[in-house]
Design an enzyme around this catalytic site. Sequence first.
Site, PDB file in Angstrom:
ATOM      1  N   TYR A 147      40.631  32.800  53.446  1.00 18.69           N
ATOM      2  CA  TYR A 147      39.787  33.996  53.543  1.00 18.69           C
ATOM      3  C   TYR A 147      39.666  34.593  52.152  1.00 18.69           C
ATOM      4  O   TYR A 147      40.681  34.783  51.460  1.00 18.69           O
ATOM      5  CB  TYR A 147      40.413  35.007  54.514  1.00 18.69           C
ATOM      6  CG  TYR A 147      39.629  36.302  54.621  1.00 18.69           C
ATOM      7  CD1 TYR A 147      38.368  36.331  55.224  1.00 18.69           C
ATOM      8  CD2 TYR A 147      40.137  37.498  54.120  1.00 18.69           C
ATOM      9  CE1 TYR A 147      37.649  37.508  55.329  1.00 18.69           C
ATOM     10  CE2 TYR A 147      39.430  38.681  54.215  1.00 18.69           C
ATOM     11  CZ  TYR A 147      38.179  38.688  54.817  1.00 18.69           C
ATOM     12  OH  TYR A 147      37.462  39.861  54.923  1.00 18.69           O
ATOM     13  N   ASP A 235      42.371  32.537  44.198  1.00 22.80           N
ATOM     14  CA  ASP A 235      42.308  33.836  44.858  1.00 22.80           C
ATOM     15  C   ASP A 235      43.744  34.289  45.110  1.00 22.80           C
ATOM     16  O   ASP A 235      44.389  33.853  46.066  1.00 22.80           O
ATOM     17  CB  ASP A 235      41.521  33.731  46.170  1.00 22.80           C
ATOM     18  CG  ASP A 235      41.453  35.075  46.898  1.00 22.80           C
ATOM     19  OD1 ASP A 235      42.165  36.009  46.476  1.00 22.80           O
ATOM     20  OD2 ASP A 235      40.703  35.179  47.877  1.00 22.80           O
ATOM     21  N   LYS A 263      45.144  44.160  46.372  1.00 22.24           N
ATOM     22  CA  LYS A 263      46.369  44.554  47.080  1.00 22.24           C
ATOM     23  C   LYS A 263      47.431  45.150  46.154  1.00 22.24           C
ATOM     24  O   LYS A 263      47.334  46.305  45.772  1.00 22.24           O
ATOM     25  CB  LYS A 263      46.889  43.378  47.912  1.00 22.24           C
ATOM     26  CG  LYS A 263      45.783  42.868  48.880  1.00 22.24           C
ATOM     27  CD  LYS A 263      46.300  42.224  50.111  1.00 22.24           C
ATOM     28  CE  LYS A 263      45.137  41.625  50.896  1.00 22.24           C
ATOM     29  NZ  LYS A 263      45.128  41.843  52.298  1.00 22.24           N
TER      30      LYS A 263
HETATM   31  C1  LIG Z   1      43.217  36.028  49.832  1.00 21.45           C
HETATM   32  C2  LIG Z   1      42.313  37.204  50.047  1.00 21.45           C
HETATM   33  N1  LIG Z   1      41.218  37.341  49.286  1.00 21.45           N
HETATM   34  C3  LIG Z   1      40.375  38.368  49.422  1.00 21.45           C
HETATM   35  C4  LIG Z   1      40.605  39.339  50.360  1.00 21.45           C
HETATM   36  C5  LIG Z   1      39.663  40.495  50.493  1.00 21.45           C
HETATM   37  O1  LIG Z   1      40.287  41.650  50.026  1.00 21.45           O
HETATM   38  P1  LIG Z   1      39.793  43.100  50.535  1.00 21.45           P
HETATM   39  O2  LIG Z   1      40.193  43.195  51.973  1.00 21.45           O
HETATM   40  O3  LIG Z   1      40.521  44.052  49.626  1.00 21.45           O
HETATM   41  O4  LIG Z   1      38.324  43.151  50.348  1.00 21.45           O
HETATM   42  C6  LIG Z   1      41.739  39.255  51.176  1.00 21.45           C
HETATM   43  C7  LIG Z   1      42.008  40.282  52.197  1.00 21.45           C
HETATM   44  O5  LIG Z   1      42.892  40.176  53.001  1.00 21.45           O
HETATM   45  C8  LIG Z   1      42.611  38.159  51.023  1.00 21.45           C
HETATM   46  O6  LIG Z   1      43.698  38.014  51.778  1.00 21.45           O
END
Ligand SMILES: Cc1ncc(COP(=O)(O)O)c(C=O)c1O
Length: 431
Positions: A147, A235, A263
């Site tokens: 994700y 990511d 985060k």
């Molecule tokens: C690996 C990863 N990338 C991107 C995101 C997206 O982040 P946000 O919820 O701050 O938009 C998340 C959210 O859980 C994530 O776990």
Amino acid sequence: MTPGPTLSNAGWFERARRVIPGGVDSPVRSFAAVGGTPYTVDHGEGPYVWDVEGNRYIDMVQSYGAVLLGHAHPTVTAAITRAAALGTTFGAPTEGEVLLAEAICARVAGCDQVRLVSSGTEATMSALRVARGFTGRDRVVKFDGCYHGHSDMLLAGGGSGVATLGLPGSAGVPGSAVADTLVVPYNVLPDIDDRVACVIVEPVAANMGVVAPAPGFLESLRTACDDAGALLVFDEVITGFRVGPGGMSGRCGVTPDLWCFGKVIGGGVPIGAFGGRRDVLSVLAPDGPVYQAGTLSGSPLATAAGLAVLDTVTPQDYEVLCRRAARLAGGLEGAFFDAGVAVQVPVVGPLVGLFFGPEPVTDFASAKAAVSSGHYAQFFAAMLERGVALAPGPYEAMFPGLAHLDQHLDAVVEAAAGAAVHVAANCSPVA
Ligand SMILES: Cc1ncc(COP(=O)(O)O)c(C=O)c1O
């Protein structure tokens, strides 16, 4: 003094449903996959949250990994309070942005520059635009079950809430938006040719449960990207500054071209960041032709909170955290073994997962097979009843943090022992 609760969890949820679609501001908070009514949080402290009815839970959600030091950590709270008193946003550069960018670049080897944004979604979306602008190519490779936020082009084969709700992608995303997004199985080296702008990967998959990269997987991606002239994007929105002081790239020794963070770097205040090699980032406006912007980017509150976290946590803290996570995982395995329920408890650094079933999980297909047992909902409810808050979806990680001492994690294991017996009694065995 905190005012006493005026409405029950059910009362707040009913009110929420009237004015907020589904009653939640992010689908992962919904109890759609586990049944029941979401608890409405009144406040948190350290490893705990309290709901509006005064129930206390050991919180393993920790805002899906945004909180590393525990809720309402005094240092973080003080930093936010100080920053708020000086003004919350200006639309002009601030010292905090520079200090946080320096702190990130100093800790992540190979990351020369970062640009701060307001969410992980913005970070991944912008990193992809940079990759496309830098290479002059359109195609993006992503892995099934990873994700990367909810931007159109990455909402294909998504984990987390998309998987929990059983969606193949999202309505409202035009086919053209994902036409250049190739979804391939995690832990298998895909074909990467000279049409590929970048490969984006969670270096530890933590949105289809926790799935470790197979030995050599990340290294082979690096080599294949180099051979094809494509960029490798890690990511690290979850893994960044959680799995170690230098994130997953620091742990595994593979250096991507671009990173995405979020985060932890905001200390619980909205933030995201993308960064990487200086020559790659030079395509960004105002220096280059790739446009990206944000009114609230680099918020003084978020940079103050994030800096407080990064300055507080030490390399030794990460070692302690990983030891505690391993102890938690071992305890959970023991609890399920004693109850006669077959589980997998993957642990990568401080990230702990839980899959029901006897088979190891290596990709989204095996994760979905484990989840299809349906045991998670039973386990979730039994844990909540015993005072432990897990994420209300089977594809999320547990996030023990630095506020979870051995005594808290032992209490989680004790609750799990009871919950595992409940699962064994209420479900047909999977062993
Ligand atoms: C690996 C990863 N990338 C991107 C995101 C997206 O982040 P946000 O919820 O701050 O938009 C998340 C959210 O859980 C994530 O776990």
